[in-house]
Design a protein around this motif. Structure first.
Motif, short mmCIF file in Angstrom:
data_model
loop_
_atom_site.label_atom_id
_atom_site.label_comp_id
_atom_site.label_asym_id
_atom_site.label_seq_id
_atom_site.Cartn_x
_atom_site.Cartn_y
_atom_site.Cartn_z
N VAL A 76 0.85 -1.20 0.00
CA VAL A 76 0.00 0.00 0.00
C VAL A 76 0.88 1.24 0.00
CG1 VAL A 76 -1.70 1.36 1.30
CG2 VAL A 76 -1.90 -1.14 1.22
N VAL A 77 0.50 2.23 -0.82
CA VAL A 77 1.09 3.57 -0.75
C VAL A 77 -0.02 4.52 -0.31
CG1 VAL A 77 2.16 5.46 -2.03
CG2 VAL A 77 2.81 3.09 -2.53
N LEU A 78 0.23 5.26 0.77
CA LEU A 78 -0.79 6.13 1.37
C LEU A 78 -0.27 7.56 1.43
CD1 LEU A 78 -3.54 6.23 2.94
CD2 LEU A 78 -2.21 5.87 5.03
N TYR A 79 -0.96 8.46 0.70
CA TYR A 79 -0.64 9.88 0.77
C TYR A 79 -1.48 10.52 1.87
CZ TYR A 79 2.26 10.18 -3.42
OH TYR A 79 3.28 10.07 -4.34
N THR A 127 0.17 -3.11 -6.09
CA THR A 127 0.14 -2.13 -5.01
C THR A 127 -1.12 -1.28 -5.08
OG1 THR A 127 2.55 -2.02 -5.10
CG2 THR A 127 1.42 -0.27 -3.89
N THR A 128 -1.76 -1.07 -3.94
CA THR A 128 -2.93 -0.19 -3.91
C THR A 128 -2.51 1.19 -3.42
OG1 THR A 128 -3.49 -1.01 -1.69
CG2 THR A 128 -4.57 -2.07 -3.55
N VAL A 129 -3.18 2.22 -3.95
CA VAL A 129 -2.78 3.60 -3.70
C VAL A 129 -3.98 4.39 -3.17
CG1 VAL A 129 -1.76 5.68 -4.69
CG2 VAL A 129 -1.14 3.43 -5.61
N TYR A 130 -3.75 5.14 -2.09
CA TYR A 130 -4.84 5.89 -1.45
C TYR A 130 -4.36 7.29 -1.08
CZ TYR A 130 -6.66 1.16 -0.80
OH TYR A 130 -7.09 -0.12 -1.01
N ARG A 131 -5.35 8.18 -0.93
CA ARG A 131 -5.09 9.53 -0.43
C ARG A 131 -5.97 9.74 0.79
NH1 ARG A 131 -6.67 13.34 -4.49
NH2 ARG A 131 -5.06 14.80 -3.88
N LEU A 132 -5.36 10.16 1.88
CA LEU A 132 -6.05 10.30 3.16
C LEU A 132 -6.05 11.78 3.56
CD1 LEU A 132 -7.32 8.99 5.68
CD2 LEU A 132 -5.02 8.63 6.57
N PHE A 133 -7.26 12.37 3.58
CA PHE A 133 -7.40 13.78 3.92
C PHE A 133 -7.87 13.95 5.36
CE2 PHE A 133 -7.75 13.72 -0.67
CZ PHE A 133 -6.99 14.81 -1.06
N ASP A 134 -7.82 15.21 5.84
CA ASP A 134 -8.34 15.57 7.17
C ASP A 134 -7.62 14.80 8.27
OD1 ASP A 134 -10.29 17.16 5.86
OD2 ASP A 134 -11.54 15.39 5.57
N PRO A 167 -7.35 4.37 -12.84
CA PRO A 167 -6.25 5.26 -12.51
C PRO A 167 -6.52 6.21 -11.34
CG PRO A 167 -7.50 6.20 -14.30
CD PRO A 167 -8.16 4.89 -13.98
N PHE A 168 -7.58 5.98 -10.57
CA PHE A 168 -7.89 6.90 -9.48
C PHE A 168 -7.51 6.29 -8.14
CE2 PHE A 168 -11.11 7.75 -12.81
CZ PHE A 168 -10.70 9.04 -13.14
N PRO A 169 -6.73 7.01 -7.32
CA PRO A 169 -6.45 6.52 -5.97
C PRO A 169 -7.73 6.43 -5.15
CG PRO A 169 -5.04 8.40 -6.57
CD PRO A 169 -6.10 8.30 -7.60
N GLY A 170 -7.77 5.50 -4.21
CA GLY A 170 -8.86 5.51 -3.25
C GLY A 170 -8.76 6.74 -2.38
N VAL A 171 -9.91 7.25 -1.93
CA VAL A 171 -9.92 8.49 -1.14
C VAL A 171 -10.57 8.24 0.22
CG1 VAL A 171 -10.86 10.83 -0.99
CG2 VAL A 171 -9.94 10.00 -3.16
N PHE A 172 -9.88 8.66 1.28
CA PHE A 172 -10.41 8.66 2.64
C PHE A 172 -10.48 10.09 3.15
CE2 PHE A 172 -7.82 4.64 2.52
CZ PHE A 172 -8.89 3.77 2.49
N PRO A 173 -11.47 10.45 3.99
CA PRO A 173 -12.57 9.63 4.49
C PRO A 173 -13.55 9.29 3.39
CG PRO A 173 -12.91 11.90 5.13
CD PRO A 173 -11.55 11.84 4.52
N CYS A 174 -14.27 8.19 3.56
CA CYS A 174 -15.14 7.70 2.51
C CYS A 174 -16.58 7.61 3.00
CB CYS A 174 -14.64 6.35 1.99
SG CYS A 174 -14.27 5.17 3.29
#
Length: 332
Positions: free
Chosen positions: A67-70, A93-100, A164-171
């Protein structure tokens, strides 16, 4: 919940955290340290590195990670880089972006399991796609009718990675576009914006009344001088008075709105209208806007055709139908 369920990490997994947090935000910095420590307790191998606007990243390097987590607060500094790099990506590899990022995120947003949230989203999607009319009302005066657009795409945000879109948190959201919207929306929950602001976005006691015809805001009012002034400037921008998003929040465990610009508020179970840049796939709809503002309701009642499907903060869908989203998109 985030580590084991949403990211599917376990003993021996490898995680790369690329973080960009304000050095003065001590709470977020401490939360990051706690998060890294908790990964270690679960025997996850973690590499955490600070990044900024000048940082580069070779996607070939992802092969060594599960996992790669931004991680960030609100600023989105690597969106273009990620979307470009993931365009033809077929790795494991799964890729995510974590906001807040901060303690509120974990307190509020990760109490529903990923499977539970995905199941709810697929049921909301199926029922919403099948209906001819969505009616939204509230005790504060909302009385809005939305007729779904058969040409528009539907999105689903439930913490999934779909290149091509990273997963986004919070969801926790389902959304679409329609121009066939009539009535009054009284935003009494919060405002969320795609551009920075410093004031408290919660609207309890300073509601924003939007009058809408044919998918456009024709009139507005707010007793709060700051928000009224903001709306005045906002609606002067080209297409910033057009409804670009019909948003259905699905994260039923978020129990309150937070006092800062945040996706957390947008994921609160219920309803919001996004004014400005639209949910779109390809050339439809044929307009755009450089800004997006979400007006979020606190306690709506939602009907699909004549059936009440949301009230008292909960989705109560009678149908067991499920449907997939038409579009997975990077939210910010």
């Amino acid at each position: 919940m985030l580590i084991l369920d949403y990211l599917r990490l376990g003993a021996g997994s490898r995680l790369l955290i690329r973080w960009n947090l304000d050095a003065a935000d001590l709470a977020a910095q401490t939360a990051l340290s706690d998060f890294v420590a908790l990964c270690g307790q679960e025997s996850v191998d973690v590499n955490a590195e600070a990044v900024d606007e000048q940082s580069t990243f070779c996607f070939d390097d992802m092969a060594g990670y599960d996992v790669v987590l931004y991680v960030s607060k609100t600023k989105s500094i690597h969106r273009k880089q990620l979307l470009t790099g993931l365009q033809d990506y077929v790795g494991r590899t799964t890729v995510y972006r974590l906001f807040d990022f901060g303690y509120e995120l974990f307190e509020l947003c990760f109490r529903m399991s990923k499977d539970e949230l995905q199941n709810l989203n697929t049921r909301v999607l199926a029922c919403a796609k099948a209906c001819s009319k969505i009616t939204i009302t509230s005790d504060t005066g909302t009385d809005l009718v939305v007729r779904p657009d058969s040409l528009a795409s539907w999105t689903s945000n439930h913490g999934d990675f779909r290149a091509p879109f990273p997963g986004v948190f919070p969801c926790g959201e389902v959304s679409t576009y329609s121009a066939d919207i009539e009535g009054v929306l009284v935003a009494d929950g919060a405002i969320n914006m795609s551009y920075p602001f410093e004031f408290d976005p919660r609207l309890d006691g300073r509601e924003v009344v939007l009058r809408i015809s044919e998918g456009r805001v024709t009139d507005y009012s707010c007793k709060d001088v700051l928000i009224d002034s903001l709306c005045e400037k906002l609606f002067e921008i080209e297409n910033a008075n057009r409804v670009g998003e019909i948003g259905l929040g699905t994260n039923q465990t978020i129990s309150r709105f937070v006092p800062f610009r945040s996706l957390i508020n947008e994921r609160v179970a219920g309803f919001h209208l996004g004014i400005g840049s639209p949910v779109k796939k390809g050339a439809y709809p044929d307009w755009n806007c450089r800004l997006h503002t979400d007006f979020i309701l606190a306690r709506p009642t939602i009907r699909f055709d004549d059936e009440i499907v949301f009230s008292d903060g909960k989705w109560t869908l009678s149908s067991g139908m499920t449907a997939e989203a038409d579009l997975y998109v990077d939210a910010i």
